[in-house]
Design a protein around this motif. Sequence first.
Motif, PDB file in Angstrom:
ATOM      1  N   GLY A   1       0.253  -0.860   0.017  1.00 11.73           N
ATOM      2  CA  GLY A   1      -0.216  -0.015   0.307  1.00 11.73           C
ATOM      3  C   GLY A   1       0.525   1.318  -0.420  1.00 11.73           C
ATOM      4  O   GLY A   1       0.303   1.914  -0.876  1.00 11.73           O
TER       5      GLY A   1
ATOM      6  N   GLY B   1      -8.242  -2.407   6.237  1.00 17.88           N
ATOM      7  CA  GLY B   1      -7.622  -1.770   5.679  1.00 17.88           C
ATOM      8  C   GLY B   1      -6.344  -2.480   4.465  1.00 17.88           C
ATOM      9  O   GLY B   1      -5.705  -2.459   3.219  1.00 17.88           O
TER      10      GLY B   1
ATOM     11  N   GLN C   1      -3.874  -0.595   7.845  1.00 17.28           N
ATOM     12  CA  GLN C   1      -3.412  -2.092   8.424  1.00 17.28           C
ATOM     13  C   GLN C   1      -2.764  -1.794   9.270  1.00 17.28           C
ATOM     14  O   GLN C   1      -2.894  -3.272   9.960  1.00 17.28           O
ATOM     15  CB  GLN C   1      -2.880  -2.410   7.389  1.00 17.28           C
TER      16      GLN C   1
ATOM     17  N   GLY D   1      -5.278   2.972   3.158  1.00 12.43           N
ATOM     18  CA  GLY D   1      -5.124   1.439   3.905  1.00 12.43           C
ATOM     19  C   GLY D   1      -4.128   0.760   4.484  1.00 12.43           C
ATOM     20  O   GLY D   1      -4.033   0.194   5.571  1.00 12.43           O
TER      21      GLY D   1
ATOM     22  N   LEU E   1      -7.658  -2.146   0.749  1.00 18.43           N
ATOM     23  CA  LEU E   1      -8.221   0.116   0.664  1.00 18.43           C
ATOM     24  C   LEU E   1      -6.206  -0.395  -0.406  1.00 18.43           C
ATOM     25  O   LEU E   1      -6.270   0.617  -0.945  1.00 18.43           O
ATOM     26  CB  LEU E   1      -7.484   0.698   1.453  1.00 18.43           C
ATOM     27  N   SER E   2      -6.001  -1.436   0.298  1.00 19.21           N
ATOM     28  CA  SER E   2      -4.077  -1.049  -0.004  1.00 19.21           C
ATOM     29  C   SER E   2      -3.890  -1.971  -1.099  1.00 19.21           C
ATOM     30  O   SER E   2      -3.055  -1.777  -2.105  1.00 19.21           O
ATOM     31  CB  SER E   2      -3.252  -1.859   1.229  1.00 19.21           C
TER      32      SER E   2
ATOM     33  N   SER F   1      -5.482   5.806  -2.308  1.00 25.38           N
ATOM     34  CA  SER F   1      -6.073   4.793  -1.246  1.00 25.38           C
ATOM     35  C   SER F   1      -4.989   3.447  -1.035  1.00 25.38           C
ATOM     36  O   SER F   1      -5.537   3.268   0.399  1.00 25.38           O
ATOM     37  CB  SER F   1      -6.599   3.904  -2.188  1.00 25.38           C
TER      38      SER F   1
END
Length: 481
Positions: free
Chosen positions: A309, A386, A324, A320, A389-390, A316
Amino acid sequence: MIFIPLLGMIAVLLLPRESDELIKRVTLFFTLVPLAVAVALFISYDRSTAGTQYVVNVPWIQAFNIQYHIGIDGLSVTLLLLTALLGPICVIASWRNIEKGIKAYMALFLLLETGMLGFFVALDLFLFYVFFELTLLPMYFLIGIWGGPRREYAAIKFFLYTLFGSVLMLVAMIAVYLNSGALGARTSTEGNALNNLNFQIWVFLGFFIGFAVKVPIFPFHTWLPDAHVEAPTAISVILAGILLKMGTYGLVRINMSMFPQGLDFFCNGLALLGFINIVYGSFCALAQTDFKKLVAYSSIGHMGFVILGLSARNDSGITGAILQMFNHGVISAMLFLLVGVLYDRAHHREINGFGGLGTKMPVYTGITTLAFMASLGLPGLSGFVGEALSLLGAYDKFKMLTILSTIGIVIGAAYFLWTLQRVFLGTLNPKYEEIPEINGREILTLVPLGILTIVLGVWPNFAIDMFRESVTNLIDVLQAI
């Protein structure tokens, strides 16, 4: 907040050695105070600005322009809360598990907490390094004295790996000092020698290796399974929950913010390392029969999503990755506490040596299932948001690597579900006919983490709103090169 645990350490050292219960109660008090402060900071933090808040800046070593410069932004305040939360949880988890040298153990633990809290608020590069190193010595002794049968080997391996990374960080830090004329941590490289691309590449690499050892990023990961397996339960919680995050926090705070050109040069390699962490860590976890080692290798895989990420360098991906970091700290802490509960009763961690425990320990089984599902990324629990998004951010820059990285999610589901089946389902092993259910003290350590896991799965903005402006500011720095 930083030095309250240090005061607690002094108080513990002044207490009589035989006063075990008093020592534990004093230690718990001196970890609850930083938690109260962290909650107050979290509530009062101004989410509408990316600037640093609650700043303290006083001269320290004036001859070298070194300041005692501390403050918080959205990223550090969330990790401060996590650190302060795990402090009292670990003290409670150690209440009955640590039987020898309780006074020394609690004193070292409080010193470790001071180092961790200071690390996340330091804004001067030298101060940052001092707090980074301060965590090394107590962790070495906590593993080496109170750990398992191979504790000396694991402690020395942890020490040498971390020291190797720290030496490279120190060399890079001296290079920054000599080329900028100041030792303060910067968020911009404009107007000084740090702008030189070759310089940024080498200094980025020095800091990166130092932080990569902490994360840990392949191939610097081999100390982690040994340290986790031999460490006491509470120290495994700190290792996974906080010390790994010190590595990724350092990458964001130093490598990405100070050396954006170096990051631009290495971003493809960073993404590749993230992918290797995800897939390699997941396959290693799948091969384990030791419950604790399985969780340790799963941490290597999950931290790969953070690296992937961050390498995307977009909204994003970075959001993320930071989310995370926090989520993994909560979930991994739960998992190691749960492994400790079982080890205290069975005195082994062999996954294949259990079976059918769900009928005898239904509450424990339910909490473990929650932690497993969160870790494998089930939607509605914190681990999902998380990772999603990563991957979303990374897909924009590294499509094939991102697609291949999803193998790690599938393997993660496989090893957690397989473990669930072998430990809790099927025929009850006759040896555990009388195994006791999880007790109130153990539930007390797990409930706050379980609540956070559910809350962050349903309402991730609880954490994202804290660092949204800081991420926007970081992206502006990265796009300015």
